[in-house]
Design a protein around this motif. Sequence first.
Motif, PDB file in Angstrom:
ATOM      1  N   UNK A  53       0.813  -1.216   0.000  1.00 22.72           N
ATOM      2  CA  UNK A  53       0.000   0.000   0.000  1.00 22.72           C
ATOM      3  C   UNK A  53       0.848   1.268   0.000  1.00 22.72           C
ATOM      4  N   UNK A  54       1.960   1.237   0.713  1.00 24.90           N
ATOM      5  CA  UNK A  54       2.823   2.413   0.833  1.00 24.90           C
ATOM      6  C   UNK A  54       3.727   2.594  -0.382  1.00 24.90           C
ATOM      7  N   UNK A  55       4.156   1.504  -0.983  1.00 27.04           N
ATOM      8  CA  UNK A  55       5.131   1.555  -2.074  1.00 27.04           C
ATOM      9  C   UNK A  55       4.796   2.500  -3.216  1.00 27.04           C
ATOM     10  N   UNK A  56       3.646   2.338  -3.880  1.00 27.64           N
ATOM     11  CA  UNK A  56       3.355   3.197  -5.037  1.00 27.64           C
ATOM     12  C   UNK A  56       3.338   4.694  -4.732  1.00 27.64           C
ATOM     13  N   UNK A  57       2.592   5.154  -3.705  1.00 26.33           N
ATOM     14  CA  UNK A  57       2.595   6.602  -3.487  1.00 26.33           C
ATOM     15  C   UNK A  57       3.922   7.133  -2.948  1.00 26.33           C
ATOM     16  N   UNK A  58       4.723   6.260  -2.352  1.00 27.92           N
ATOM     17  CA  UNK A  58       6.031   6.690  -1.844  1.00 27.92           C
ATOM     18  C   UNK A  58       7.108   6.585  -2.914  1.00 27.92           C
ATOM     19  N   UNK A  59       6.800   5.918  -4.031  1.00 27.87           N
ATOM     20  CA  UNK A  59       7.799   5.712  -5.078  1.00 27.87           C
ATOM     21  C   UNK A  59       8.879   4.732  -4.644  1.00 27.87           C
ATOM     22  N   UNK A  60       8.487   3.763  -3.834  1.00 26.33           N
ATOM     23  CA  UNK A  60       9.444   2.792  -3.292  1.00 26.33           C
ATOM     24  C   UNK A  60       9.051   1.383  -3.707  1.00 26.33           C
ATOM     25  N   UNK A  61      10.061   0.509  -3.724  1.00 23.63           N
ATOM     26  CA  UNK A  61       9.797  -0.915  -3.857  1.00 23.63           C
ATOM     27  C   UNK A  61      10.389  -1.600  -2.634  1.00 23.63           C
ATOM     28  N   UNK A  62       9.763  -2.665  -2.208  1.00 22.54           N
ATOM     29  CA  UNK A  62      10.153  -3.374  -1.005  1.00 22.54           C
ATOM     30  C   UNK A  62      10.472  -4.820  -1.345  1.00 22.54           C
ATOM     31  N   UNK A  63      11.512  -5.366  -0.718  1.00 26.65           N
ATOM     32  CA  UNK A  63      11.857  -6.775  -0.859  1.00 26.65           C
ATOM     33  C   UNK A  63      11.910  -7.379   0.533  1.00 26.65           C
ATOM     34  N   UNK A  64      10.769  -7.849   1.003  1.00 30.14           N
ATOM     35  CA  UNK A  64      10.686  -8.383   2.352  1.00 30.14           C
ATOM     36  C   UNK A  64      11.380  -9.736   2.494  1.00 30.14           C
ATOM     37  N   UNK A  65      11.807 -10.338   1.396  1.00 29.99           N
ATOM     38  CA  UNK A  65      12.568 -11.581   1.466  1.00 29.99           C
ATOM     39  C   UNK A  65      14.002 -11.322   1.934  1.00 29.99           C
ATOM     40  N   UNK A  66      14.498 -10.105   1.680  1.00 27.89           N
ATOM     41  CA  UNK A  66      15.895  -9.797   2.024  1.00 27.89           C
ATOM     42  C   UNK A  66      16.047  -8.689   3.053  1.00 27.89           C
ATOM     43  N   UNK A  67      14.968  -7.948   3.312  1.00 27.75           N
ATOM     44  CA  UNK A  67      15.046  -6.801   4.212  1.00 27.75           C
ATOM     45  C   UNK A  67      13.829  -6.722   5.134  1.00 27.75           C
ATOM     46  N   UNK A  68      14.025  -6.110   6.288  1.00 29.63           N
ATOM     47  CA  UNK A  68      12.942  -5.693   7.162  1.00 29.63           C
ATOM     48  C   UNK A  68      12.803  -4.189   6.991  1.00 29.63           C
ATOM     49  N   UNK A  69      11.572  -3.707   7.005  1.00 29.22           N
ATOM     50  CA  UNK A  69      11.304  -2.286   6.845  1.00 29.22           C
ATOM     51  C   UNK A  69      10.516  -1.796   8.049  1.00 29.22           C
ATOM     52  N   UNK A  70      11.011  -0.726   8.652  1.00 32.83           N
ATOM     53  CA  UNK A  70      10.371  -0.146   9.822  1.00 32.83           C
ATOM     54  C   UNK A  70       9.922   1.267   9.496  1.00 32.83           C
ATOM     55  N   UNK A  71       8.663   1.557   9.792  1.00 33.09           N
ATOM     56  CA  UNK A  71       8.150   2.912   9.647  1.00 33.09           C
ATOM     57  C   UNK A  71       8.256   3.572  11.009  1.00 33.09           C
ATOM     58  N   UNK A  72       8.952   4.691  11.046  1.00 37.29           N
ATOM     59  CA  UNK A  72       9.164   5.418  12.295  1.00 37.29           C
ATOM     60  C   UNK A  72       8.359   6.702  12.292  1.00 37.29           C
ATOM     61  N   UNK A  73       7.568   6.908  13.312  1.00 35.43           N
ATOM     62  CA  UNK A  73       6.841   8.163  13.511  1.00 35.43           C
ATOM     63  C   UNK A  73       7.690   9.041  14.411  1.00 35.43           C
ATOM     64  N   UNK A  74       8.095  10.189  13.901  1.00 33.43           N
ATOM     65  CA  UNK A  74       9.001  11.082  14.625  1.00 33.43           C
ATOM     66  C   UNK A  74       8.286  12.386  14.955  1.00 33.43           C
ATOM     67  N   UNK A  75       8.319  12.748  16.223  1.00 33.85           N
ATOM     68  CA  UNK A  75       7.715  14.001  16.647  1.00 33.85           C
ATOM     69  C   UNK A  75       8.523  15.179  16.126  1.00 33.85           C
ATOM     70  N   UNK A  76       7.846  16.183  15.630  1.00 32.92           N
ATOM     71  CA  UNK A  76       8.530  17.400  15.190  1.00 32.92           C
ATOM     72  C   UNK A  76       8.926  18.221  16.419  1.00 32.92           C
ATOM     73  N   UNK A  77      10.042  18.899  16.286  1.00 34.78           N
ATOM     74  CA  UNK A  77      10.514  19.739  17.407  1.00 34.78           C
ATOM     75  C   UNK A  77       9.723  21.016  17.509  1.00 34.78           C
TER      76      UNK A  77
END
Length: 77
Positions: A53-77
């Motif tokens: 779901x995230x890949x197309x609008x983010x312009x990313x491709x994911x390979x979960x066979x070789x990598x783990x992907x973590x989405x981090x929510x970061x508070x703005x200062x």
Amino acid sequence: MSFVITSYKNGEDRPDEETDVSHLGADFIATVLGMKPEQLTDVYLLTQRQADLIGPPAGMSFDLATHDYHLEALADD
């Protein structure tokens, strides 16, 4: 709030790539993760469905066979 997807090669402790996906917005990201935007306060391991779901609008491709992907929510200062 900003959002970053961090990629880790399987078995590695150090990330090999970080991608800012803040442009997707909290509402979209929360929907993908199945929560309310105000609940985005942590690091989330992406599933294949979430990556699909995230890949197309983010312009990313994911390979979960070789990598783990973590989405981090970061508070703005």
